[in-house]
Design a protein around this motif. Structure first.
Motif, PDB file in Angstrom:
ATOM      1  N   SER A  19       0.831  -1.209   0.000  1.00  0.00           N
ATOM      2  CA  SER A  19       0.000   0.000   0.000  1.00  0.00           C
ATOM      3  C   SER A  19       0.862   1.254   0.000  1.00  0.00           C
ATOM      4  CB  SER A  19      -0.931   0.005   1.211  1.00  0.00           C
ATOM      5  OG  SER A  19      -1.866  -1.034   1.114  1.00  0.00           O
ATOM      6  N   VAL A  20       1.895   1.278   0.819  1.00  0.00           N
ATOM      7  CA  VAL A  20       2.795   2.444   0.858  1.00  0.00           C
ATOM      8  C   VAL A  20       3.498   2.610  -0.489  1.00  0.00           C
ATOM      9  CG1 VAL A  20       4.893   3.363   1.923  1.00  0.00           C
ATOM     10  CG2 VAL A  20       3.086   2.404   3.358  1.00  0.00           C
ATOM     11  N   ILE A  21       3.933   1.511  -1.075  1.00  0.00           N
ATOM     12  CA  ILE A  21       4.597   1.577  -2.377  1.00  0.00           C
ATOM     13  C   ILE A  21       3.627   2.088  -3.437  1.00  0.00           C
ATOM     14  CG2 ILE A  21       5.625   0.168  -4.203  1.00  0.00           C
ATOM     15  CD1 ILE A  21       6.933  -1.501  -1.945  1.00  0.00           C
ATOM     16  N   GLN A  22       2.376   1.668  -3.397  1.00  0.00           N
ATOM     17  CA  GLN A  22       1.396   2.179  -4.358  1.00  0.00           C
ATOM     18  C   GLN A  22       1.151   3.669  -4.147  1.00  0.00           C
ATOM     19  OE1 GLN A  22      -1.885  -0.783  -4.189  1.00  0.00           O
ATOM     20  NE2 GLN A  22      -1.545  -0.862  -6.398  1.00  0.00           N
ATOM     21  N   ILE A  23       1.177   4.130  -2.924  1.00  0.00           N
ATOM     22  CA  ILE A  23       1.042   5.570  -2.666  1.00  0.00           C
ATOM     23  C   ILE A  23       2.197   6.324  -3.316  1.00  0.00           C
ATOM     24  CG2 ILE A  23       1.118   7.335  -0.853  1.00  0.00           C
ATOM     25  CD1 ILE A  23      -0.535   5.295   0.868  1.00  0.00           C
ATOM     26  N   PHE A  24       3.400   5.751  -3.275  1.00  0.00           N
ATOM     27  CA  PHE A  24       4.522   6.360  -3.990  1.00  0.00           C
ATOM     28  C   PHE A  24       4.233   6.396  -5.495  1.00  0.00           C
ATOM     29  CE2 PHE A  24       7.183   5.295  -0.221  1.00  0.00           C
ATOM     30  CZ  PHE A  24       7.683   6.576   0.015  1.00  0.00           C
ATOM     31  N   GLY A  25       3.573   5.370  -6.005  1.00  0.00           N
ATOM     32  CA  GLY A  25       3.185   5.365  -7.417  1.00  0.00           C
ATOM     33  C   GLY A  25       2.226   6.496  -7.746  1.00  0.00           C
ATOM     34  N   TYR A  26       1.241   6.738  -6.867  1.00  0.00           N
ATOM     35  CA  TYR A  26       0.317   7.852  -7.077  1.00  0.00           C
ATOM     36  C   TYR A  26       1.059   9.187  -7.023  1.00  0.00           C
ATOM     37  CZ  TYR A  26      -3.490   4.530  -6.354  1.00  0.00           C
ATOM     38  OH  TYR A  26      -4.350   3.469  -6.463  1.00  0.00           O
ATOM     39  N   ALA A  27       1.950   9.328  -6.052  1.00  0.00           N
ATOM     40  CA  ALA A  27       2.738  10.561  -5.951  1.00  0.00           C
ATOM     41  C   ALA A  27       3.613  10.732  -7.185  1.00  0.00           C
ATOM     42  CB  ALA A  27       3.595  10.543  -4.685  1.00  0.00           C
ATOM     43  N   GLY A  28       4.204   9.636  -7.640  1.00  0.00           N
ATOM     44  CA  GLY A  28       5.033   9.692  -8.836  1.00  0.00           C
ATOM     45  C   GLY A  28       4.253  10.146 -10.053  1.00  0.00           C
ATOM     46  N   THR A  29       3.008   9.696 -10.158  1.00  0.00           N
ATOM     47  CA  THR A  29       2.161  10.131 -11.260  1.00  0.00           C
ATOM     48  C   THR A  29       1.849  11.620 -11.138  1.00  0.00           C
ATOM     49  OG1 THR A  29       1.188   7.933 -11.464  1.00  0.00           O
ATOM     50  CG2 THR A  29      -0.066   9.766 -12.404  1.00  0.00           C
ATOM     51  N   ALA A  30       1.542  12.051  -9.926  1.00  0.00           N
ATOM     52  CA  ALA A  30       1.204  13.458  -9.702  1.00  0.00           C
ATOM     53  C   ALA A  30       2.374  14.386 -10.015  1.00  0.00           C
ATOM     54  CB  ALA A  30       0.755  13.658  -8.259  1.00  0.00           C
ATOM     55  N   PHE A  31       3.591  13.951  -9.727  1.00  0.00           N
ATOM     56  CA  PHE A  31       4.758  14.802  -9.919  1.00  0.00           C
ATOM     57  C   PHE A  31       5.532  14.496 -11.198  1.00  0.00           C
ATOM     58  CE2 PHE A  31       4.099  15.048  -5.281  1.00  0.00           C
ATOM     59  CZ  PHE A  31       3.954  16.420  -5.173  1.00  0.00           C
ATOM     60  N   GLY A  32       4.988  13.608 -12.033  1.00  0.00           N
ATOM     61  CA  GLY A  32       5.610  13.319 -13.318  1.00  0.00           C
ATOM     62  C   GLY A  32       6.895  12.511 -13.231  1.00  0.00           C
ATOM     63  N   TRP A  33       6.983  11.642 -12.252  1.00  0.00           N
ATOM     64  CA  TRP A  33       8.191  10.817 -12.084  1.00  0.00           C
ATOM     65  C   TRP A  33       8.125   9.572 -12.960  1.00  0.00           C
ATOM     66  CZ3 TRP A  33       7.685  10.674  -6.072  1.00  0.00           C
ATOM     67  CH2 TRP A  33       7.971  11.936  -5.550  1.00  0.00           C
TER      68      TRP A  33
END
Length: 78
Positions: A19-33
């Motif tokens: 779940s924490v790793i998926q949250i990083f995925g959402y953040a990565g999408t939001a910040f264009g990573w």
């Protein structure tokens, strides 16, 4: 009988880590990573698929298996 793994404890740990790793995925999408966001999502989806197997929960397995297939197809088409 000797217990190889404690399924409940393993599922608890894996679901929170995934779940924490998926949250990083959402953040990565939001910040264009890109492509890191996809890698985070991939690991999170695999973690939740594993939890579905541990729980023998077909709904959890199905949704994450479909998500995994969609992600891999999308990544292969790039």
């Amino acid at each position: 009988m000797i217990k190889i793994i404690d399924r409940d404890r393993t599922a608890f740990i894996v679901k929170w880590v995934a779940s924490v790793i998926q949250i990083f995925g959402y953040a990565g999408t939001a910040f264009g990573w890109t492509p890191w966001n996809l890698y985070f999502f991939l690991v999170g989806v695999l973690g939740w698929l594993f939890v579905g197997v541990l729980w023998n929960d077909k709904a959890v397995m199905m949704i994450h298996f479909v998500a995994l297939g969609s992600m891999l197809a999308g990544m292969a088409s790039q």
